[in-house]
Design an enzyme around this catalytic site. Structure first.
Site, short mmCIF file in Angstrom:
data_model
loop_
_atom_site.label_atom_id
_atom_site.label_comp_id
_atom_site.label_asym_id
_atom_site.label_seq_id
_atom_site.Cartn_x
_atom_site.Cartn_y
_atom_site.Cartn_z
N ILE A 108 7.94 -11.11 10.35
CA ILE A 108 8.22 -12.51 10.01
C ILE A 108 9.14 -12.65 8.79
CG2 ILE A 108 6.20 -12.96 8.53
CD1 ILE A 108 5.96 -15.65 10.15
N VAL A 165 0.84 -9.70 6.02
CA VAL A 165 1.98 -10.60 5.97
C VAL A 165 2.25 -11.05 4.53
CG1 VAL A 165 2.93 -12.78 6.81
CG2 VAL A 165 1.28 -11.58 8.18
N ASP A 166 1.19 -11.37 3.81
CA ASP A 166 1.29 -11.87 2.44
C ASP A 166 2.07 -10.87 1.57
OD1 ASP A 166 0.80 -13.55 0.32
OD2 ASP A 166 -1.36 -13.18 0.22
N SER A 187 -5.21 -15.05 10.27
CA SER A 187 -6.62 -14.59 10.27
C SER A 187 -6.92 -13.37 11.14
CB SER A 187 -7.59 -15.72 10.68
OG SER A 187 -7.78 -16.63 9.62
N THR A 188 -5.93 -12.82 11.86
CA THR A 188 -6.25 -11.74 12.81
C THR A 188 -6.04 -10.34 12.26
OG1 THR A 188 -4.04 -11.88 13.82
CG2 THR A 188 -5.79 -13.19 14.83
N GLY A 189 -5.74 -10.23 10.96
CA GLY A 189 -5.62 -8.91 10.33
C GLY A 189 -6.83 -8.69 9.44
N1 AR6 Z 1 5.22 -10.01 10.20
C1 AR6 Z 1 4.45 -10.60 11.14
N2 AR6 Z 1 3.14 -10.31 11.30
C2 AR6 Z 1 2.58 -9.40 10.48
C3 AR6 Z 1 3.32 -8.74 9.45
C4 AR6 Z 1 4.71 -9.09 9.34
N3 AR6 Z 1 5.49 -8.53 8.40
N4 AR6 Z 1 2.47 -7.90 8.79
C5 AR6 Z 1 1.25 -8.01 9.37
N5 AR6 Z 1 1.31 -8.90 10.39
P1 AR6 Z 1 -3.01 -10.41 7.72
P2 AR6 Z 1 -5.11 -12.48 7.60
C6 AR6 Z 1 0.22 -9.39 11.29
O1 AR6 Z 1 -3.98 -9.36 7.33
O2 AR6 Z 1 -5.91 -11.80 8.63
C7 AR6 Z 1 -3.88 -10.66 2.87
O3 AR6 Z 1 -4.27 -9.64 2.01
C8 AR6 Z 1 -1.04 -8.57 11.38
O4 AR6 Z 1 -0.87 -7.52 12.30
O5 AR6 Z 1 -1.66 -10.41 7.11
O6 AR6 Z 1 -4.92 -13.98 7.68
C9 AR6 Z 1 -3.95 -12.04 2.23
O7 AR6 Z 1 -3.69 -11.99 0.85
C10 AR6 Z 1 -2.06 -9.60 11.86
O8 AR6 Z 1 -1.99 -9.74 13.27
O9 AR6 Z 1 -3.61 -11.90 7.44
C11 AR6 Z 1 -5.35 -12.47 2.52
O10 AR6 Z 1 -6.24 -12.00 1.54
C12 AR6 Z 1 -1.57 -10.90 11.26
O11 AR6 Z 1 -0.23 -10.63 10.80
C13 AR6 Z 1 -5.66 -11.82 3.84
O12 AR6 Z 1 -4.78 -10.70 3.95
C14 AR6 Z 1 -2.39 -11.43 10.10
O13 AR6 Z 1 -2.87 -10.34 9.30
C15 AR6 Z 1 -5.36 -12.74 5.02
O14 AR6 Z 1 -5.78 -12.13 6.20
#
Ligand code: AR6
Length: 175
Positions: A17, A39-40, A122-124
């Protein structure tokens, strides 16, 4: 894969993203806006320190709400930071997840941002099962597009990996 909702294209893509060329990208943040992994982490790394400087000024964001900052050196104009629920199987989980999508779209519409990219919130780290999250996400985005009728040219999901893409493709075919 895509579907037309009114005049708005709802598109599923696979990728990173941080590379999206939409006017807004949505970050899967935490309620302290403190940065983190997933992602963050990728958005703050790619966008640079200006994004965190604005997050610090804003301070926090409750689960299901959304806030907006600069996108620093990303291609996007703005980053919308939203906070999905940590999945615990509670009845309020789907509502909080839907609110995160809906409030992000409302904020994008208020700022006149007509193209928006979402990750799978929320799916990571937050553990929301992909199939369930995909259904909630697409239904919420459809409602958000309909509510903000005429405001969006394109709303895109940028999904990380085949498994996420397949889950969203399945949910989109039933939307
Ligand atoms: N581009 C698109 N999708 C991605 C990328 C990317 N570069 N990197 C990971 N994903 P998550 P959450 C997917 O963990 O579950 C953080 O530490 C990943 O495979 O990023 O909402 C924050 O600070 C998954 O399917 O977010 C919060 O503390 C999806 O993005 C916490 O994680 C979301 O995974 C939020 O957790």
């Amino acid at each position: 894969m895509e579907k037309l909702i009114g005049q708005t294209r709802l598109v599923l893509t696979q990728g990173d993203i941080t590379q999206a060329d939409t006017e807004a990208i949505v970050n899967a943040a935490n309620s302290r806006l403190a940065g983190g992994g997933g992602v963050d982490g990728a958005i703050h790394r790619a966008g640079g320190p200006e994004i965190m400087a604005e997050c610090r000024k804003i301070g926090s964001c409750p689960t299901g709400e959304a806030v907006i900052t600069t996108a620093g050196r990303l291609k996007a104009k703005k980053v919308i930071h939203t906070v999905g629920p940590i999945y615990r199987g509670r009845p309020e989980d789907p509502r909080l997840l839907a609110n995160a999508y809906g409030n992000s779209l409302d904020l994008a519409a208020q700022y006149g941002l007509s193209t928006v990219a979402f990750p799978s919130l929320s799916t990571g780290a937050y553990g929301y099962p992909l199939d369930m999250a995909a259904k909630v996400a697409l239904e919420a985005v459809k409602r958000g597009i309909e509510k903000n009728s005429g405001k969006f040219e394109e709303v895109r999901f940028v999904l990380f990996g085949q498994e996420a893409f397949d889950a969203y493709a399945q949910a989109l075919s039933k939307l």
